[in-house]
Design a protein around this motif. Structure first.
Motif, PDB file in Angstrom:
ATOM      1  N   LYS A  30      -2.057  -1.790  -7.320  1.00 14.06           N
ATOM      2  CA  LYS A  30      -3.435  -1.648  -7.207  1.00 14.06           C
ATOM      3  C   LYS A  30      -4.256  -2.880  -7.038  1.00 14.06           C
ATOM      4  CE  LYS A  30      -6.504   1.801  -5.966  1.00 14.06           C
ATOM      5  NZ  LYS A  30      -7.654   1.015  -6.218  1.00 14.06           N
TER       6      LYS A  30
ATOM      7  N   ASP B 288       1.005  -1.616   0.481  1.00 18.91           N
ATOM      8  CA  ASP B 288      -0.397  -0.035   0.126  1.00 18.91           C
ATOM      9  C   ASP B 288       0.770   1.700   0.624  1.00 18.91           C
ATOM     10  OD1 ASP B 288       0.483  -0.321   2.325  1.00 18.91           O
ATOM     11  OD2 ASP B 288      -0.975   0.271   3.387  1.00 18.91           O
ATOM     12  N   THR B 289       1.982   1.594   0.617  1.00 26.73           N
ATOM     13  CA  THR B 289       3.338   2.084   0.817  1.00 26.73           C
ATOM     14  C   THR B 289       3.262   2.331  -0.536  1.00 26.73           C
ATOM     15  OG1 THR B 289       3.076   2.168   3.542  1.00 26.73           O
ATOM     16  CG2 THR B 289       5.270   3.101   1.633  1.00 26.73           C
TER      17      THR B 289
ATOM     18  N   TYR C 230      -2.977  -5.970  -5.640  1.00 27.30           N
ATOM     19  CA  TYR C 230      -2.526  -6.530  -4.797  1.00 27.30           C
ATOM     20  C   TYR C 230      -2.731  -5.504  -3.573  1.00 27.30           C
ATOM     21  CZ  TYR C 230       0.441  -9.834  -6.627  1.00 27.30           C
ATOM     22  OH  TYR C 230       1.335 -10.774  -7.222  1.00 27.30           O
ATOM     23  N   VAL C 231      -3.606  -4.458  -3.285  1.00 23.00           N
ATOM     24  CA  VAL C 231      -3.816  -3.518  -2.860  1.00 23.00           C
ATOM     25  C   VAL C 231      -4.753  -3.709  -2.292  1.00 23.00           C
ATOM     26  CG1 VAL C 231      -3.463  -1.551  -2.005  1.00 23.00           C
ATOM     27  CG2 VAL C 231      -1.457  -1.943  -3.509  1.00 23.00           C
ATOM     28  N   ASP C 232      -5.885  -3.432  -3.761  1.00 20.31           N
ATOM     29  CA  ASP C 232      -6.850  -4.095  -3.499  1.00 20.31           C
ATOM     30  C   ASP C 232      -7.725  -4.829  -2.701  1.00 20.31           C
ATOM     31  OD1 ASP C 232      -7.764  -1.107  -4.695  1.00 20.31           O
ATOM     32  OD2 ASP C 232      -8.295  -1.872  -6.405  1.00 20.31           O
TER      33      ASP C 232
ATOM     34  N   LEU D 192      -1.040  -6.617   1.159  1.00 19.09           N
ATOM     35  CA  LEU D 192      -0.059  -5.435   1.648  1.00 19.09           C
ATOM     36  C   LEU D 192       1.409  -6.122   1.757  1.00 19.09           C
ATOM     37  CD1 LEU D 192      -2.255  -3.816   3.483  1.00 19.09           C
ATOM     38  CD2 LEU D 192      -2.326  -3.995   0.886  1.00 19.09           C
TER      39      LEU D 192
ATOM     40  N   TYR E  82       3.108   1.411  -3.447  1.00 23.96           N
ATOM     41  CA  TYR E  82       0.964   1.790  -4.807  1.00 23.96           C
ATOM     42  C   TYR E  82       1.216   3.897  -4.218  1.00 23.96           C
ATOM     43  CZ  TYR E  82      -3.153   3.950  -6.274  1.00 23.96           C
ATOM     44  OH  TYR E  82      -4.074   4.323  -6.861  1.00 23.96           O
ATOM     45  N   ASN E  83       1.085   4.210  -3.348  1.00 23.83           N
ATOM     46  CA  ASN E  83       0.404   5.545  -2.964  1.00 23.83           C
ATOM     47  C   ASN E  83       1.637   6.241  -2.990  1.00 23.83           C
ATOM     48  OD1 ASN E  83      -1.586   5.014  -1.568  1.00 23.83           O
ATOM     49  ND2 ASN E  83      -0.762   5.018   0.624  1.00 23.83           N
TER      50      ASN E  83
ATOM     51  N   GLY F 162      -5.886  -6.796  -0.373  1.00 21.53           N
ATOM     52  CA  GLY F 162      -5.364  -6.554   0.848  1.00 21.53           C
ATOM     53  C   GLY F 162      -3.656  -7.521   1.152  1.00 21.53           C
TER      54      GLY F 162
END
Length: 197
Positions: free
Chosen positions: A178, A154-155, A181-183, A187, A157-158, A185
């Motif tokens: 995103k 998530d970091t 992986y991120v969407d 992470l 990605y951001n 969960g």
């Protein structure tokens, strides 16, 4: 010095920098630990701007480089002071010479992350092979997929979303990360599953 180290979210950083500026004594240095955002973007509601800068520590915390950067109007006397104190604390200080979206290593690392995500997204290879090859080529103890999993996807990605937006870069790799992986969960280490499974 007061350092903010909240997620790479500009609205959140503006809010926290505004609060820090209200409450920190005038002789304090207020620093952002952002990996991609410039402190200039965060100071829209601050007054003591001459004492605000980027001061970036790395993850994992066993990496000792420490980068500092002006937003263009930071008091230049702050940087020798920060670099001296960082060296006394056992860190390896680096002064980014001009304001930039991302500091020295952040920009180099960002290009590697983007291309690795494209290799994975295109199905050219898998994360384990990428890490094995990277470790062999560069005599590294950790591969880039393991490092991204450690920091948190998530970091990653951001940070990469900021680079894509502010530097006009192709967002294919970021969008893939995103969606896959991120969407979901996944992470990385903090979620128990990530690029390496």
């Amino acid at each position: 010095m007061v350092a903010e180290a909240i997620p790479e979210n500009l609205d959140m950083k503006i809010a926290i920098m505004t609060e820090l500026d209200k409450h920190a004594p005038p002789d304090y240095i207020i620093a952002s630990n952002s990996s991609s955002l410039r402190s200039r973007q965060m100071i829209v509601n601050t007054k003591n701007n001459y004492r605000i800068c980027n001061a970036h520590y790395y993850m994992p915390p066993d990496q000792l480089y420490y980068e500092v950067m002006s937003y263009g109007y930071t008091d230049p006397e702050i940087f020798p002071f920060l670099m001296e104190k960082a060296a006394q604390a056992g860190l390896k200080p680096v002064h980014a010479k001009v304001e930039s979206t991302g500091l020295v290593f952040n920009r180099i690392w960002a290009s590697l992350k983007r291309e690795i995500c494209l290799v994975l997204a295109d199905g050219v290879s898998d994360a384990h092979t990428v890490d094995d090859m990277f470790k062999s080529w560069f005599n590294a103890t950790k591969g880039p997929c393991e490092m991204m999993d450690t920091v948190g996807l998530d970091t990653v990605y951001n940070v990469e979303a900021v680079y894509s937006q502010q530097r006009g870069l192709d967002s294919t790799a970021t969008d893939w990360l995103k969606k896959n992986y991120v969407d979901k969960g996944n992470l990385g280490a903090k979620a128990g599953t990530g690029l390496l499974g």
